[in-house]
Scaffold this active site. Structure first.
Site, PDB file in Angstrom:
ATOM      1  N   THR A 114       0.843  -1.181   0.000  1.00 35.39           N
ATOM      2  CA  THR A 114       0.000   0.000   0.000  1.00 35.39           C
ATOM      3  C   THR A 114       0.888   1.244   0.000  1.00 35.39           C
ATOM      4  OG1 THR A 114      -1.896   1.059   1.082  1.00 35.39           O
ATOM      5  CG2 THR A 114      -0.250   0.041   2.526  1.00 35.39           C
TER       6      THR A 114
ATOM      7  N   LYS B 211       3.681   1.496  -3.641  1.00 35.62           N
ATOM      8  CA  LYS B 211       3.097   0.741  -4.754  1.00 35.62           C
ATOM      9  C   LYS B 211       3.838   0.956  -6.077  1.00 35.62           C
ATOM     10  CE  LYS B 211      -1.489   0.369  -4.627  1.00 35.62           C
ATOM     11  NZ  LYS B 211      -2.925   0.696  -4.443  1.00 35.62           N
TER      12      LYS B 211
ATOM     13  N   ASN C 108       0.005  -3.687  -6.032  1.00 38.27           N
ATOM     14  CA  ASN C 108      -0.325  -3.890  -4.616  1.00 38.27           C
ATOM     15  C   ASN C 108      -0.100  -5.339  -4.189  1.00 38.27           C
ATOM     16  OD1 ASN C 108      -2.552  -5.228  -5.775  1.00 38.27           O
ATOM     17  ND2 ASN C 108      -3.928  -4.556  -4.139  1.00 38.27           N
TER      18      ASN C 108
ATOM     19  N   ASP D  57      -6.649  -3.901  -7.064  1.00 36.70           N
ATOM     20  CA  ASP D  57      -7.559  -2.827  -6.669  1.00 36.70           C
ATOM     21  C   ASP D  57      -8.794  -2.759  -7.571  1.00 36.70           C
ATOM     22  OD1 ASP D  57      -5.891  -2.115  -4.611  1.00 36.70           O
ATOM     23  OD2 ASP D  57      -4.934  -0.467  -5.691  1.00 36.70           O
TER      24      ASP D  57
ATOM     25  N   GLY E 274      -5.196  10.687  -8.706  1.00 35.78           N
ATOM     26  CA  GLY E 274      -4.017  10.048  -8.119  1.00 35.78           C
ATOM     27  C   GLY E 274      -3.954   8.571  -8.448  1.00 35.78           C
TER      28      GLY E 274
ATOM     29  N   ALA F 236      -5.051   5.927  -6.759  1.00 34.26           N
ATOM     30  CA  ALA F 236      -6.312   5.209  -6.553  1.00 34.26           C
ATOM     31  C   ALA F 236      -7.267   5.476  -7.716  1.00 34.26           C
ATOM     32  CB  ALA F 236      -6.946   5.643  -5.238  1.00 34.26           C
TER      33      ALA F 236
ATOM     34  N   ALA G 116      -4.167  19.268 -15.549  1.00 35.40           N
ATOM     35  CA  ALA G 116      -2.980  18.592 -16.082  1.00 35.40           C
ATOM     36  C   ALA G 116      -2.845  17.175 -15.537  1.00 35.40           C
ATOM     37  CB  ALA G 116      -1.725  19.404 -15.757  1.00 35.40           C
ATOM     38  N   ARG G 117      -3.192  16.981 -14.257  1.00 36.57           N
ATOM     39  CA  ARG G 117      -3.107  15.643 -13.663  1.00 36.57           C
ATOM     40  C   ARG G 117      -4.150  14.707 -14.274  1.00 36.57           C
ATOM     41  NH1 ARG G 117      -2.396  14.784  -7.434  1.00 36.57           N
ATOM     42  NH2 ARG G 117      -1.650  12.835  -8.317  1.00 36.57           N
TER      43      ARG G 117
ATOM     44  N   MET H  14     -13.915   5.165  -1.985  1.00 35.86           N
ATOM     45  CA  MET H  14     -12.857   4.165  -1.879  1.00 35.86           C
ATOM     46  C   MET H  14     -12.240   4.097  -0.487  1.00 35.86           C
ATOM     47  SD  MET H  14     -11.065   4.648  -5.644  1.00 35.86           S
ATOM     48  CE  MET H  14      -9.996   3.206  -5.538  1.00 35.86           C
TER      49      MET H  14
END
Length: 269
Positions: free
Chosen positions: A63, A67, A88, A103, A131, A133, A156-157, A209
């Site tokens: 985790t 990861k 993971n 996941d 991100g 997840a 942008a992410r 989540m």
């Protein structure tokens, strides 16, 4: 000889993985141990991985924040882990260190359990966040839904996530702040999201989540409006099932690990 495995992350005291795997180990009557390891540094994590290579440890669930490093250290990586950019699950087989990510399996298992009427064909799913997840969620949902939208404060992410995952996804992946036609909204943020609940379709399913708290502000707001909700504990258990089978070589026994986890979760609350 006792089979040794565990979960590696930092911080790790909050992890319910030892509770879940421990319940399955007892029910299966295995001579096995599943430990929460807390490597604080890159070097300490690499030492644990070295134990997996040497066979001292059967394998590790991994985790945050390890990861991505887990993926980089593996000799062979599953297509899913490569698409998600992280792993993971690490284990050694015939001298080869292998990496996978469960996941997405956990997310889809949670939806099947707590929102069985949800249908993705021709529908839109929305993921809040961009991100690690969120990347796993987008990859999994992209195999089922026609379109997956990523909503993130930093465009942008979101665009970087789309560029990385789109080649591995049959769905259309887009960065767009729209939820009114979504069949599913998944919160992959570590903070309560800002969603206009009045704009949602009555049949929209909400998923968070995280499992601390189990009923998050996001899920409670949806539940109060009559929306179907899916919690993070169901996802945690769902992702643990294939991990257990890989680490211990047996299918998880039919035992109520959710009840075990809820007892511990309530005690820590």
């Amino acid at each position: 000889m006792t089979i040794r495995a565990g979960v590696a992350g930092w911080p790790i005291a909050h992890s319910l993985s030892p509770v879940i795997h421990g319940a399955w180990i007892r029910a299966a009557g295995l001579d096995a141990d599943y430990t929460a390891f807390g490597p604080e540094s890159d070097d300490q994590f690499r030492d644990l991985v070295r134990e997996v290579r040497q066979g001292t440890l059967r394998g590790l669930n991994v985790t945050a924040p390890w990861k991505e490093i887990a993926l980089a250290l593996a000799d062979e990586v599953s297509d899913t882990a490569r698409a998600c950019g992280s792993a993971n699950l690490l284990w050694q087989h015939k001298g080869v260190l292998r990496a996978d990510i469960t996941d997405g399996h956990g997310l889809m298992a949670a939806l099947a359990e707590q929102a069985p009427a949800l249908e993705g064909t021709g529908r839109v799913a929305v993921v809040l966040g961009a991100g690690g997840a969120a990347r796993a969620a987008v990859h999994a949902l992209g195999q089922v839904f026609a379109e997956v939208r990523i909503i993130n404060r930093t465009p942008a992410r979101a665009e970087a996530l789309i560029a990385a995952v789109q080649p591995h996804s049959p769905a259309l992946l887009v960065h767009r702040d729209a939820v009114s036609d979504a069949a599913l909204i998944v919160n992959a943020l570590s903070v309560p999201p800002e969603v206009d609940m009045t704009a949602l379709s009555p049949d929209a399913v909400l998923m968070d989540m995280t499992y601390r708290p189990l009923m998050t502000e996001f899920l409670r707001a949806g539940s109060d409006r009559g929306q179907t909700t899916v919690d993070g504990l169901a996802m945690l258990i769902g992702q643990a099932r294939p991990s257990f089978a890989t680490l211990f070589g047996v299918t998880p026994p039919d035992v109520d690990v959710r009840a075990e986890a809820l007892r511990v979760l309530g005690g820590r609350a």
